[in-house]
Write a protein that holds these residues in place. Structure first.
Motif, mmCIF file in Angstrom:
data_model
loop_
_atom_site.group_PDB
_atom_site.id
_atom_site.type_symbol
_atom_site.label_atom_id
_atom_site.label_comp_id
_atom_site.label_asym_id
_atom_site.label_seq_id
_atom_site.Cartn_x
_atom_site.Cartn_y
_atom_site.Cartn_z
ATOM 1 N N SER A 128 0.679 -1.215 -0.073
ATOM 2 C CA SER A 128 -0.168 -0.087 -0.091
ATOM 3 C C SER A 128 0.823 1.162 0.095
ATOM 4 O O SER A 128 1.981 1.332 0.430
ATOM 5 C CB SER A 128 -0.892 0.113 1.131
ATOM 6 N N TRP A 129 0.314 2.302 -0.406
ATOM 7 C CA TRP A 129 0.902 3.545 -0.456
ATOM 8 C C TRP A 129 -0.004 4.792 -0.391
ATOM 9 O O TRP A 129 -1.076 4.403 -0.725
ATOM 10 C CB TRP A 129 1.952 3.917 -1.519
ATOM 11 N N GLU A 130 0.174 6.036 -0.132
ATOM 12 C CA GLU A 130 -0.859 6.975 0.235
ATOM 13 C C GLU A 130 -0.312 8.265 -0.433
ATOM 14 O O GLU A 130 0.953 8.522 -0.608
ATOM 15 C CB GLU A 130 -1.032 7.184 1.775
ATOM 16 N N ASP A 131 -1.468 9.096 -0.820
ATOM 17 C CA ASP A 131 -1.208 10.467 -1.449
ATOM 18 C C ASP A 131 -1.733 11.257 -0.374
ATOM 19 O O ASP A 131 -3.110 10.882 -0.065
ATOM 20 C CB ASP A 131 -1.640 10.597 -2.645
ATOM 21 N N THR A 132 -1.468 12.262 0.157
ATOM 22 C CA THR A 132 -2.110 13.212 1.236
ATOM 23 C C THR A 132 -2.647 14.426 0.041
ATOM 24 O O THR A 132 -1.713 15.097 -0.532
ATOM 25 C CB THR A 132 -1.362 13.934 2.179
ATOM 26 N N ASN A 137 -15.045 20.466 2.652
ATOM 27 C CA ASN A 137 -16.333 19.975 2.908
ATOM 28 C C ASN A 137 -17.239 20.776 3.506
ATOM 29 O O ASN A 137 -16.926 21.166 4.670
ATOM 30 C CB ASN A 137 -16.348 18.675 3.930
ATOM 31 N N GLY A 138 -18.277 21.501 3.116
ATOM 32 C CA GLY A 138 -18.976 22.449 3.476
ATOM 33 C C GLY A 138 -18.292 23.829 3.816
ATOM 34 O O GLY A 138 -18.580 24.349 4.692
ATOM 35 N N GLY A 139 -16.981 23.955 3.231
ATOM 36 C CA GLY A 139 -16.310 25.289 3.562
ATOM 37 C C GLY A 139 -15.245 25.118 4.471
ATOM 38 O O GLY A 139 -14.574 25.962 4.413
ATOM 39 N N VAL A 140 -15.037 23.924 5.002
ATOM 40 C CA VAL A 140 -14.263 23.589 5.959
ATOM 41 C C VAL A 140 -13.064 22.847 5.188
ATOM 42 O O VAL A 140 -13.372 21.723 4.737
ATOM 43 C CB VAL A 140 -14.687 22.838 7.158
ATOM 44 N N THR A 141 -11.755 23.361 4.965
ATOM 45 C CA THR A 141 -10.705 22.642 4.771
ATOM 46 C C THR A 141 -10.041 21.756 5.592
ATOM 47 O O THR A 141 -9.628 22.141 6.602
ATOM 48 C CB THR A 141 -9.807 23.621 3.891
ATOM 49 N N SER A 142 -9.691 20.435 5.042
ATOM 50 C CA SER A 142 -8.935 19.698 5.856
ATOM 51 C C SER A 142 -7.960 18.881 5.108
ATOM 52 O O SER A 142 -7.978 18.868 3.959
ATOM 53 C CB SER A 142 -9.580 18.882 6.698
ATOM 54 N N SER A 143 -7.245 17.947 5.405
ATOM 55 C CA SER A 143 -6.450 16.740 4.794
ATOM 56 C C SER A 143 -7.078 15.471 4.391
ATOM 57 O O SER A 143 -7.931 15.415 5.386
ATOM 58 C CB SER A 143 -5.141 16.654 5.373
ATOM 59 N N GLY A 144 -6.880 15.154 3.322
ATOM 60 C CA GLY A 144 -7.329 13.802 2.941
ATOM 61 C C GLY A 144 -6.170 12.891 2.521
ATOM 62 O O GLY A 144 -5.405 13.340 2.255
ATOM 63 N N ILE A 145 -6.796 11.568 2.615
ATOM 64 C CA ILE A 145 -5.476 10.573 2.423
ATOM 65 C C ILE A 145 -6.301 9.546 1.220
ATOM 66 O O ILE A 145 -7.471 9.140 1.483
ATOM 67 C CB ILE A 145 -5.184 9.739 3.513
ATOM 68 N N LEU A 146 -5.784 9.669 0.044
ATOM 69 C CA LEU A 146 -5.780 8.610 -0.721
ATOM 70 C C LEU A 146 -5.035 7.233 -0.589
ATOM 71 O O LEU A 146 -3.608 7.641 -0.948
ATOM 72 C CB LEU A 146 -5.954 9.014 -2.152
ATOM 73 N N LYS A 147 -5.353 6.341 -0.458
ATOM 74 C CA LYS A 147 -4.565 4.984 -0.163
ATOM 75 C C LYS A 147 -4.769 3.885 -1.378
ATOM 76 O O LYS A 147 -6.033 3.610 -1.519
ATOM 77 C CB LYS A 147 -4.820 4.499 1.194
ATOM 78 N N GLN A 148 -3.619 3.440 -1.904
ATOM 79 C CA GLN A 148 -3.809 2.484 -2.784
ATOM 80 C C GLN A 148 -3.269 1.340 -2.308
ATOM 81 O O GLN A 148 -2.291 1.197 -1.768
ATOM 82 C CB GLN A 148 -3.088 2.984 -4.015
ATOM 83 N N THR A 149 -3.819 0.066 -2.733
ATOM 84 C CA THR A 149 -3.322 -1.102 -2.084
ATOM 85 C C THR A 149 -3.485 -2.216 -3.406
ATOM 86 O O THR A 149 -4.745 -2.197 -3.961
ATOM 87 C CB THR A 149 -4.356 -1.566 -1.178
ATOM 88 N N VAL A 170 -5.734 -2.944 -8.132
ATOM 89 C CA VAL A 170 -5.474 -1.792 -7.447
ATOM 90 C C VAL A 170 -6.831 -1.173 -6.569
ATOM 91 O O VAL A 170 -7.701 -0.826 -7.416
ATOM 92 C CB VAL A 170 -4.763 -0.732 -7.988
ATOM 93 N N ARG A 171 -6.865 -1.251 -5.399
ATOM 94 C CA ARG A 171 -7.880 -0.633 -4.549
ATOM 95 C C ARG A 171 -7.887 0.702 -4.098
ATOM 96 O O ARG A 171 -6.578 0.878 -3.471
ATOM 97 C CB ARG A 171 -8.403 -1.502 -3.419
#
Length: 218
Positions: A128-132, A137-149, A170-171
């Motif tokens: 697995s590996w990740e991209d950040t 969401n609704g005007g609130v900014t945060s970080s998200g993680i996309l994980k590929q396996t 790949v999921r």
């Protein structure tokens, strides 16, 4: 990894990635051994790939993506793959396949200007590996993680009556960072890549994309 609108198969709407623009250089996920010929993205200029997108009500959309040439971004050469409405920038080096995408939306979350490592062909199943990425969401900014396996390797997959061998599965799962903790958003897609062909199928929450035919140029 390709998916389109109007529902992009150049990737994933409603779990979806609309790949419409190329910008900036893709981030790399560590150093990998140079044991790959990048056979899972045979994007020579003039090659074309025809897909069909089937949604939950069995409505279909057919389209063809063509490799139109090269583009250089931050001294990295990418292949431009798309049609009259959308295109994506794809690069492969030493078995690491990267893509520049825009607009990911999934269950109320939106991310812009994505840089994604969508496949590694020289690592074992279970890797697995990740991209950040930054998400809103609704005007609130945060970080998200996309994980590929990589869930499977070297399997045979039948798509539209044709058997493809040496397939890698790949999921892609997504999480949002809330109060410094990752909260699962769910699985966005499961994609199948065949050696010498590229993407042959992508199963998503609301649709399935399947390869109909392809033509490779030398």
């Amino acid at each position: 990894m390709f998916m389109k609108l109007p529902h992009f198969l150049l990737t994933i709407l409603a779990g979806s990635m609309l790949l419409t623009a190329c910008s900036k250089e893709m981030s790399r996920e560590g150093d990998m051994p140079a044991t790959s010929n990048c056979d899972y993205a045979p994007y020579t200029t003039g090659s074309s790939f025809s897909y069909i997108d089937i949604n939950q009500t069995q409505d279909t959309l057919a389209y063809t993506l063509t490799v139109s040439g090269d583009t250089t971004i931050n001294n990295v050469v990418y292949k431009k793959v798309g049609d009259d409405s959308v295109f994506t920038c794809s690069n492969c080096k030493d078995g690491i396949y990267t893509q520049i995408a825009s607009i990911l939306t999934f269950q109320g979350y939106k991310a812009d200007d994505l840089k994604i490592t969508y496949l590694k062909d020289n690592v074992p199943a279970g890797t697995s590996w990740e991209d950040t990425v930054a998400v809103n969401n609704g005007g609130v900014t945060s970080s998200g993680i996309l994980k590929q396996t990589i869930t499977e390797k070297n399997i045979t997959k039948t798509v539209n009556g044709k058997n493809y061998t040496d397939v890698i599965v790949v999921r892609m799962d997504a999480s949002a960072i809330i109060l410094n903790n990752p909260v699962s958003v769910g699985t966005i897609s499961t994609s199948y890549y065949a050696k010498g062909v590229g993407l042959i199928e992508a199963d998503q929450a609301e649709d399935t994309i399947k390869l109909l035919s392809y033509t490779l140029q030398p």
